[in-house]
Design an enzyme around this catalytic site. Sequence first.
Site, mmCIF file in Angstrom:
data_model
loop_
_atom_site.group_PDB
_atom_site.id
_atom_site.type_symbol
_atom_site.label_atom_id
_atom_site.label_comp_id
_atom_site.label_asym_id
_atom_site.label_seq_id
_atom_site.Cartn_x
_atom_site.Cartn_y
_atom_site.Cartn_z
ATOM 1 N N LYS A 119 0.710 -1.152 -0.047
ATOM 2 C CA LYS A 119 0.075 -0.070 0.167
ATOM 3 C C LYS A 119 0.837 1.275 0.106
ATOM 4 C CE LYS A 119 -4.299 -2.171 1.882
ATOM 5 N NZ LYS A 119 -3.858 -3.603 1.588
ATOM 6 N N LYS A 125 -8.397 2.193 5.006
ATOM 7 C CA LYS A 125 -8.107 0.792 4.974
ATOM 8 C C LYS A 125 -6.641 0.702 5.833
ATOM 9 C CE LYS A 125 -5.929 1.403 0.383
ATOM 10 N NZ LYS A 125 -6.490 1.052 -1.020
ATOM 11 N N ARG A 148 -6.506 -5.283 -11.991
ATOM 12 C CA ARG A 148 -5.223 -5.692 -11.735
ATOM 13 C C ARG A 148 -4.418 -5.746 -12.972
ATOM 14 N NH1 ARG A 148 -2.967 -9.080 -8.065
ATOM 15 N NH2 ARG A 148 -4.001 -7.369 -6.753
ATOM 16 N N ARG A 203 -11.819 -6.160 -11.288
ATOM 17 C CA ARG A 203 -12.736 -6.905 -10.233
ATOM 18 C C ARG A 203 -13.757 -5.874 -9.850
ATOM 19 N NH1 ARG A 203 -7.274 -7.806 -7.280
ATOM 20 N NH2 ARG A 203 -7.085 -5.338 -8.237
ATOM 21 N N ARG A 233 -16.148 -3.172 -2.383
ATOM 22 C CA ARG A 233 -14.608 -3.669 -2.673
ATOM 23 C C ARG A 233 -14.859 -4.635 -3.905
ATOM 24 N NH1 ARG A 233 -14.162 -6.747 2.917
ATOM 25 N NH2 ARG A 233 -16.184 -7.330 2.251
ATOM 26 N N ASP A 266 -2.758 -2.134 -8.997
ATOM 27 C CA ASP A 266 -3.929 -2.205 -8.714
ATOM 28 C C ASP A 266 -4.544 -0.618 -9.467
ATOM 29 O OD1 ASP A 266 -4.136 -4.680 -8.070
ATOM 30 O OD2 ASP A 266 -4.648 -3.825 -5.908
ATOM 31 N N GLU A 280 -2.569 0.552 -5.362
ATOM 32 C CA GLU A 280 -1.668 -0.270 -5.096
ATOM 33 C C GLU A 280 -0.730 -0.837 -5.996
ATOM 34 O OE1 GLU A 280 -3.092 -3.342 -2.412
ATOM 35 O OE2 GLU A 280 -4.759 -2.053 -1.437
ATOM 36 N N ASN A 306 1.374 -4.400 -5.857
ATOM 37 C CA ASN A 306 1.701 -5.612 -5.244
ATOM 38 C C ASN A 306 2.731 -6.403 -5.686
ATOM 39 O OD1 ASN A 306 -1.486 -6.287 -4.097
ATOM 40 N ND2 ASN A 306 -1.709 -5.125 -5.943
#
Length: 315
Positions: A125, A160, A210, A225, A233, A273, A281, A283
């Site tokens: 993050k 978050k 993603r 997503r 979410r 993301d 984000e 990842n």
Amino acid sequence: MNILFVADPLESFKIYKDTTFAMMREAQRRGHTVAACEPAHIVWARGGKVQATVRSLRLTGEADAWFDVVDTPTLELHTFDAVIMRKDPPFDSEFFYATHLLEQAEREGAKVFNKPRALRDHPEKLAIMEFPQFIGPTLVTRDPQAVRAFHAEHRDIILKPLDGMGGTGIFRVKDDGLNLGAIIETLNQDGTQTLMVQKFLPAISEGDKRVLVIGGKPVPYCLARIPQGGEVRGNLAAGGKGVAQAITAADRAIAEALGPILAARGLLLVGLDVIGTHLTEINVTSPTCFQEITDQTGFDVAAMFLDALEAATAA
């Protein structure tokens, strides 16, 4: 090549969607040998080298009994052509210690992907802070008053924890500020825990994308997503629907700007993301979505990954 995957227990894999399984399957298809261990199996002692008791595997092609264990030798990690760190988050103390053991293995000659130091240097993050030109309004703090001021300015926000995964612990607070205090207390734990706050991005209705970057280059398709029902979410683990689609010009611009930088640091595989045109984000621990993208588009993501891995080990 002889490839070692450091991962979660094989028995926990959902092979119809697991990205590590897709990597193993492609590796075996190319004639490479595959072995696996868990971080708990990695050991170092003075006078020796980092080693692990591993499971040498043969993938069966069956849905249930999907692997056979050929042997269970104890081997030094540097004897493998590639060690792929695929342990799922959370990035807790044990994950942190595993990166140090893997870094010692690197000093002994092992080639580890993603690079252990890079895993530590890019918390998923917080890594976006380096690239503010691509992110929306964002605050990182443990000060409740700073969170309230951010809400007063932006009116619709997402809160978050910094160590969550799969959408856990994510809250939305709209203009009315309903439950903001309680949410801050839950995440902030009386000022002892730092949290991230971001302006709500309405483009989440079109999906939390993603975008995969392999060897510094973007995969041409992403997995959007999309939140379902009244959920905010989009994470698949939170019930989001995964829809593969071609990356947009904005997605590509972000991926091409970050890709070479991150690859040069030893990050062979990265999952960006993106919501709308904003990076949310980065990842690096065990990015997923290989199979969903391949199943829906026909683009073989695992093949692209193995191409990059083969090139990296030959370098």
